[in-house]
Scaffold this motif. Structure first.
Motif, PDB file in Angstrom:
ATOM      1  N   VAL A 179      -5.958  61.836  74.026  1.00  0.00           N
ATOM      2  CA  VAL A 179      -6.221  62.713  72.878  1.00  0.00           C
ATOM      3  C   VAL A 179      -6.216  64.178  73.322  1.00  0.00           C
ATOM      4  O   VAL A 179      -5.665  65.045  72.634  1.00  0.00           O
ATOM      5  CB  VAL A 179      -7.549  62.335  72.177  1.00  0.00           C
TER       6      VAL A 179
ATOM      7  N   GLU B 209      -4.033  67.160  71.908  1.00  0.00           N
ATOM      8  CA  GLU B 209      -4.714  68.349  71.391  1.00  0.00           C
ATOM      9  C   GLU B 209      -4.179  69.611  72.076  1.00  0.00           C
ATOM     10  O   GLU B 209      -3.958  70.630  71.430  1.00  0.00           O
ATOM     11  CB  GLU B 209      -6.212  68.202  71.617  1.00  0.00           C
TER      12      GLU B 209
ATOM     13  N   LYS C 206      -8.911  67.943  66.664  1.00  0.00           N
ATOM     14  CA  LYS C 206     -10.123  67.162  66.871  1.00  0.00           C
ATOM     15  C   LYS C 206     -11.290  67.981  66.338  1.00  0.00           C
ATOM     16  O   LYS C 206     -11.381  69.180  66.587  1.00  0.00           O
ATOM     17  CB  LYS C 206     -10.303  66.848  68.358  1.00  0.00           C
TER      18      LYS C 206
ATOM     19  N   ARG D 222     -16.261  62.286  67.244  1.00  0.00           N
ATOM     20  CA  ARG D 222     -15.142  63.227  67.344  1.00  0.00           C
ATOM     21  C   ARG D 222     -13.992  62.614  66.566  1.00  0.00           C
ATOM     22  O   ARG D 222     -13.496  61.539  66.913  1.00  0.00           O
ATOM     23  CB  ARG D 222     -14.732  63.464  68.801  1.00  0.00           C
TER      24      ARG D 222
ATOM     25  N   VAL E 160     -10.163  62.714  64.904  1.00  0.00           N
ATOM     26  CA  VAL E 160      -8.835  63.184  65.295  1.00  0.00           C
ATOM     27  C   VAL E 160      -7.877  62.973  64.134  1.00  0.00           C
ATOM     28  O   VAL E 160      -7.866  61.906  63.521  1.00  0.00           O
ATOM     29  CB  VAL E 160      -8.324  62.404  66.531  1.00  0.00           C
TER      30      VAL E 160
END
Length: 120
Positions: free
Chosen positions: A56, A60, A67, A74, A76
């Motif tokens: 992730v 990102e 996020k 968290r 996404v």
């Protein structure tokens, strides 16, 4: 407000690096459909939670996903703006190669091969 449509070289490198892994492509597909927590994502892979977090993080960094924190989770989601910029970049490459193929076809049409003229 000026909206930048083209990716820089560094952004392009980060995007292609991010998309090089099947797990990251899958995370991108899943988060394009609906926002998901990192925990939800991690539950579907045969790897540690920390490994999914790293995937992730790569997405990102490439700005392909956003996020955000909601309480302790968290969440996404894919960023359609950056995905559209990537699509535009790929369309430019497609146009380039289609143009080259069209020029090659034209050259071949101008100069028939000697094999076909010898057989006639």
């Amino acid at each position: 407000m000026v909206v930048r449509n083209e990716l820089t070289e560094a952004e392009t490198d980060r995007v292609f690096h991010a998309l090089a892994a099947a797990t990251r492509r899958d995370i991108l597909r899943r988060t394009a459909v609906e926002e998901q927590s990192v925990s939800q994502l991690a539950g579907d892979y045969d790897m540690s939670f920390a490994a999914v977090q790293k995937h992730v993080a790569v997405l990102e960094e490439a700005r392909l996903v956003i996020k955000r924190a909601e309480g302790r989770e968290r969440l996404v989601r894919a960023d359609p703006t950056v995905i559209a910029r990537v699509r535009a970049l790929l369309a430019q490459y497609e146009d380039l190669w289609r143009g080259r193929i069209d020029r090659l076809d034209a050259l071949l049409a101008e100069h028939p091969s000697s094999d076909s003229t010898e057989r006639d």
